[in-house]
Design an enzyme around this catalytic site. Structure first.
Site, PDB file in Angstrom:
ATOM      1  N   LYS A 218      33.801  23.953  38.134  1.00 26.65           N
ATOM      2  CA  LYS A 218      34.501  24.707  39.174  1.00 26.65           C
ATOM      3  C   LYS A 218      34.205  24.054  40.518  1.00 26.65           C
ATOM      4  O   LYS A 218      33.052  23.945  40.930  1.00 26.65           O
ATOM      5  CB  LYS A 218      34.033  26.162  39.182  1.00 26.65           C
ATOM      6  CG  LYS A 218      34.682  26.974  40.288  1.00 26.65           C
ATOM      7  CD  LYS A 218      34.412  28.449  40.157  1.00 26.65           C
ATOM      8  CE  LYS A 218      35.023  29.216  41.311  1.00 26.65           C
ATOM      9  NZ  LYS A 218      34.790  30.650  41.197  1.00 26.65           N
ATOM     10  N   ARG A 228      41.194  34.879  47.680  1.00 29.07           N
ATOM     11  CA  ARG A 228      40.218  35.579  48.525  1.00 29.07           C
ATOM     12  C   ARG A 228      40.917  36.595  49.423  1.00 29.07           C
ATOM     13  O   ARG A 228      40.335  37.627  49.754  1.00 29.07           O
ATOM     14  CB  ARG A 228      39.393  34.567  49.324  1.00 29.07           C
ATOM     15  CG  ARG A 228      38.519  33.712  48.401  1.00 29.07           C
ATOM     16  CD  ARG A 228      37.787  32.611  49.151  1.00 29.07           C
ATOM     17  NE  ARG A 228      37.096  31.710  48.233  1.00 29.07           N
ATOM     18  CZ  ARG A 228      36.553  30.561  48.595  1.00 29.07           C
ATOM     19  NH1 ARG A 228      36.600  30.176  49.861  1.00 29.07           N
ATOM     20  NH2 ARG A 228      35.955  29.796  47.701  1.00 29.07           N
ATOM     21  N   LYS A 240      31.149  27.450  49.922  1.00 31.57           N
ATOM     22  CA  LYS A 240      30.516  27.581  48.606  1.00 31.57           C
ATOM     23  C   LYS A 240      30.043  26.233  48.052  1.00 31.57           C
ATOM     24  O   LYS A 240      29.852  26.072  46.866  1.00 31.57           O
ATOM     25  CB  LYS A 240      31.489  28.275  47.642  1.00 31.57           C
ATOM     26  CG  LYS A 240      31.871  29.697  48.078  1.00 31.57           C
ATOM     27  CD  LYS A 240      32.582  30.478  46.970  1.00 31.57           C
ATOM     28  CE  LYS A 240      32.849  31.926  47.403  1.00 31.57           C
ATOM     29  NZ  LYS A 240      33.430  32.735  46.299  1.00 31.57           N
ATOM     30  N   GLU A 256      28.207  19.159  33.783  1.00 31.85           N
ATOM     31  CA  GLU A 256      28.276  20.635  33.784  1.00 31.85           C
ATOM     32  C   GLU A 256      28.802  21.158  32.441  1.00 31.85           C
ATOM     33  O   GLU A 256      28.307  22.156  31.926  1.00 31.85           O
ATOM     34  CB  GLU A 256      29.184  21.121  34.924  1.00 31.85           C
ATOM     35  CG  GLU A 256      28.551  21.030  36.307  1.00 31.85           C
ATOM     36  CD  GLU A 256      27.561  22.170  36.575  1.00 31.85           C
ATOM     37  OE1 GLU A 256      27.284  22.964  35.656  1.00 31.85           O
ATOM     38  OE2 GLU A 256      27.057  22.245  37.713  1.00 31.85           O
ATOM     39  N   LYS A 271      38.545  24.083  37.017  1.00 32.04           N
ATOM     40  CA  LYS A 271      39.206  24.884  38.047  1.00 32.04           C
ATOM     41  C   LYS A 271      38.999  24.247  39.394  1.00 32.04           C
ATOM     42  O   LYS A 271      37.847  23.929  39.712  1.00 32.04           O
ATOM     43  CB  LYS A 271      38.602  26.286  38.026  1.00 32.04           C
ATOM     44  CG  LYS A 271      39.110  27.194  39.101  1.00 32.04           C
ATOM     45  CD  LYS A 271      38.372  28.491  39.060  1.00 32.04           C
ATOM     46  CE  LYS A 271      38.808  29.339  40.229  1.00 32.04           C
ATOM     47  NZ  LYS A 271      38.073  30.550  40.320  1.00 32.04           N
ATOM     48  N   SER A 297      45.206  30.254  42.713  1.00 30.77           N
ATOM     49  CA  SER A 297      46.088  30.957  43.640  1.00 30.77           C
ATOM     50  C   SER A 297      46.827  30.034  44.608  1.00 30.77           C
ATOM     51  O   SER A 297      48.017  30.218  44.863  1.00 30.77           O
ATOM     52  CB  SER A 297      45.284  32.001  44.417  1.00 30.77           C
ATOM     53  OG  SER A 297      44.201  31.394  45.100  1.00 30.77           O
ATOM     54  N   TYR A 336      48.859  32.731  37.362  1.00 30.33           N
ATOM     55  CA  TYR A 336      49.588  33.886  37.913  1.00 30.33           C
ATOM     56  C   TYR A 336      51.055  33.804  37.526  1.00 30.33           C
ATOM     57  O   TYR A 336      51.801  34.747  37.712  1.00 30.33           O
ATOM     58  CB  TYR A 336      49.416  33.931  39.440  1.00 30.33           C
ATOM     59  CG  TYR A 336      47.952  33.945  39.819  1.00 30.33           C
ATOM     60  CD1 TYR A 336      47.206  35.118  39.728  1.00 30.33           C
ATOM     61  CD2 TYR A 336      47.284  32.773  40.183  1.00 30.33           C
ATOM     62  CE1 TYR A 336      45.852  35.132  40.013  1.00 30.33           C
ATOM     63  CE2 TYR A 336      45.924  32.775  40.469  1.00 30.33           C
ATOM     64  CZ  TYR A 336      45.219  33.952  40.381  1.00 30.33           C
ATOM     65  OH  TYR A 336      43.873  33.964  40.640  1.00 30.33           O
TER      66      TYR A 336
HETATM   67  C1  PBG Z   1      35.045  33.926  42.252  1.00 29.41           C
HETATM   68  C2  PBG Z   1      36.354  33.426  41.820  1.00 29.41           C
HETATM   69  C3  PBG Z   1      37.260  32.739  42.640  1.00 29.41           C
HETATM   70  C4  PBG Z   1      38.396  32.507  41.886  1.00 29.41           C
HETATM   71  C5  PBG Z   1      38.173  33.037  40.612  1.00 29.41           C
HETATM   72  N1  PBG Z   1      36.883  33.596  40.589  1.00 29.41           N
HETATM   73  C6  PBG Z   1      37.177  32.390  44.074  1.00 29.41           C
HETATM   74  C7  PBG Z   1      36.055  31.644  44.585  1.00 29.41           C
HETATM   75  O1  PBG Z   1      35.281  31.000  43.861  1.00 29.41           O
HETATM   76  O2  PBG Z   1      35.863  31.705  45.801  1.00 29.41           O
HETATM   77  C8  PBG Z   1      39.619  31.820  42.413  1.00 29.41           C
HETATM   78  C9  PBG Z   1      40.851  31.965  41.669  1.00 29.41           C
HETATM   79  C10 PBG Z   1      42.079  31.551  42.370  1.00 29.41           C
HETATM   80  O3  PBG Z   1      42.064  30.982  43.484  1.00 29.41           O
HETATM   81  O4  PBG Z   1      43.130  31.780  41.795  1.00 29.41           O
HETATM   82  N2  PBG Z   1      33.960  33.829  41.487  1.00 29.41           N
END
Ligand code: PBG
Length: 352
Positions: A218, A228, A240, A256, A271, A297, A336
Site C-alpha cells: 500500500k 478521505r 502517511k 512486503e 493499492k 477513489s 467503486y
Molecule cells: C485507510 C484506507 C484508505 C483507503 C482505504 N483504506 C485511505 C488511506 O490510507 O489514507 C483508500 C481507498 C481509496 O482511496 O479508495 N486505512
C-alpha cells in the site's frame, strides 16, 4: 514491399502487389480480429462481475443516503439503505463488498477505541448484512484512521505513529469484526507484523475460517484524496509516508508481500492499482496466492470527472481500466465502479 515503393498506378499493379504480399505475410494477426465472436473467442482476459469487490461507505441514521461530492454516484448509506444496495449488487453477480465507516467526531480518539466497540457501526452493519444476505462476502477494514482523532492509521505519540501499540488495537478490532460475522478482515494500516498477530489471535479464538485480505503493498498515494473526503479521515498533521510505501519502490513491494505471506495472508493486495500495474504484474509472478488490486477513489474520480465533461467515454474507459488491472495479474479488483461495471458487462453480453 518497401515503404518507399511508388504508389500503385493500375489494377494490374494492385493485383501483383497482393500476390507478392500474400507470399510474404504468413502471419496476419488481423485474421483473429475479424468478427466479434472471433475476438471474444481469443480474448485473453475476461472481466466478470465475480472478480469485483464493491467498497461501500456506511453511516449512522435511517433512510439516509449522502452523496460524496468528489466521487460521483457514490454514497454514504445508513444501515437500512446499505442493505438495499447490497441486495442490488448481489443480484448483479458481485460476490463481495468491503465496508468503510463514517464515524462521528465525538467517537474519535487517539487510540481509536471505537474501532473495537462490539456495538459499533461496522459490527452492526456486518450482522445485518449476514442476516439478510448470508452468501454475500463481507470484508471489513482493519485500521484506525476512521476512528482516529488524528486521522492516522495508528496511535500517535509525539508526532510518531506507534507500531506495536497499534497492532494490539488492530488485533482487538479484527477479533470484534470476526465475531460480528466478517468473512475476511482486511488490514490496511501498514503497521509491521500485524498480519501474524491477527492470524494468531483469530485462530486462538476459533475463527480459523475468517480470511485475511492483506493490503500488502500500500503506497503513500495522493490518489486517496476523495476517500478521505468520504470518511472525513484525512490526517490532521503530516502525511502517511512513515508507514505507507514510497511510490518509487517496487522491490520493497515484493518484500512486503513476502512478509505477509509468511505471516498468514490469504490474499495479497496492491493499492492503488492504475499507477502500479507493474507492481501487480511482478507480485503475480512472485506468488501463487490470489492477488487483489484496489482501484482507488482518485482513479475513480478522474474517470468520472473527464466523463462528466464529455471528454472521454466513461463506460468504455472504466471497462478498459478494469481489464488492464486483470491483465496485469489482479485476480480480484476492489472498485467503486463495481456496480456500474457489472451492469455494463451484462449489457455487453446481451448485445453480443
Ligand atoms: C485507510 C484506507 C484508505 C483507503 C482505504 N483504506 C485511505 C488511506 O490510507 O489514507 C483508500 C481507498 C481509496 O482511496 O479508495 N486505512
Amino acid at each position: 514491399m518497401s515503404p518507399t515503393s511508388a504508389p500503385l498506378q493500375t489494377a494490374t499493379d494492385a493485383a501483383e502487389a497482393m500476390v507478392e504480399a500474400t507470399a510474404e505475410r504468413v502471419q496476419r494477426p488481423r485474421r483473429l480480429r475479424r468478427t466479434g465472436a472471433l475476438r471474444r473467442m481469443v480474448q485473453e482476459t475476461v472481466l466478470t462481475a465475480a472478480d469485483l469487490i464493491y467498497p461501500l461507505f456506511v453511516m449512522e441514521g435511517e433512510g439516509q443516503q449522502e452523496a460524496v461530492p468528489s466521487m460521483p454516484n457514490c454514497f454514504r448509506y445508513s444501515l437500512d439503505l446499505l442493505l438495499e444496495e447490497a441486495k442490488a449488487v448481489w443480484e448483479l453477480g458481485i460476490g463481495a463488498i468491503a465496508l468503510f465507516p463514517l464515524i462521528p467526531h465525538h467517537q474519535k480518539d487517539n487510540a481509536g477505541t471505537e474501532s473495537y466497540n462490539p456495538d459499533g457501526l461496522i459490527p452492526r452493519a456486518v450482522r445485518a448484512l449476514k442476516q439478510a444476505l448470508p452468501e454475500l462476502l463481507v470484508i471489513t477494514d482493519v485500521a484506525l484512521d476512521p476512528y482516529s482523532s488524528e486521522g492516522h492509521d495508528g496511535i500517535v505519540q509525539n508526532g510518531q505513529i506507534l507500531n506495536d501499540e497499534t497492532v494490539a488495537v488492530l488485533v482487538k478490532q479484527a477479533l470484534m469484526q470476526a465475531e460480528a460475522g466478517a468473512d475476511f478482515v482486511a488490514p490496511s494500516d501498514m503497521m509491521d507484523g500485524r498480519v501474524r498477530e491477527i492470524r494468531q489471535a483469530l485462530d486462538a479464538e476459533g475463527w480459523v475460517n475468517v480470511g485475511i485480505l492483506a493490503y500488502s503493498a500500500k503506497y503513500a498515494s495522493a490518489y486517496y484524496g476523495p476517500f478521505r473526503d468520504a470518511l472525513d479521515s484525512a490526517p490532521k498533521f503530516g502525511d502517511k509516508k512513515t508507514y505507507q510505501m514510497d511510490a518509487a519502490n517496487a522491490r520493497e513491494a515484493l518484500k512486503e508481500v513476502e512478509l505477509d505471506i509468511q505471516e498468514g495472508a490469504d490474499i495479497v493486495m496492491v493499492k492503488p492499482a492504475l499507477a502500479y500495474l507493474d507492481v501487480i504484474c511482478r507480485i503475480k509472478q512472485h506468488t501463487n496466492l490470489p492477488v487483489a488490486a484496489y482501484n482507488v477513489s482518485g482513479e475513480y474520480a478522474m474517470v468520472k470527472a473527464a466523463a462528466q465533461q464529455g471528454w472521454i467515454d466513461g463506460t468504455a474507459v472504466m471497462l478498459e481500466t478494469l481489464t488492464s488491472m486483470k491483465r496485469a495479474g489482479a485476480d480480484v479488483i476492489l472498485t467503486y465502479f463495481a456496480k456500474e461495471a457489472a451492469l455494463a458487462l451484462r449489457t455487453e453480453q446481451d448485445k453480443a
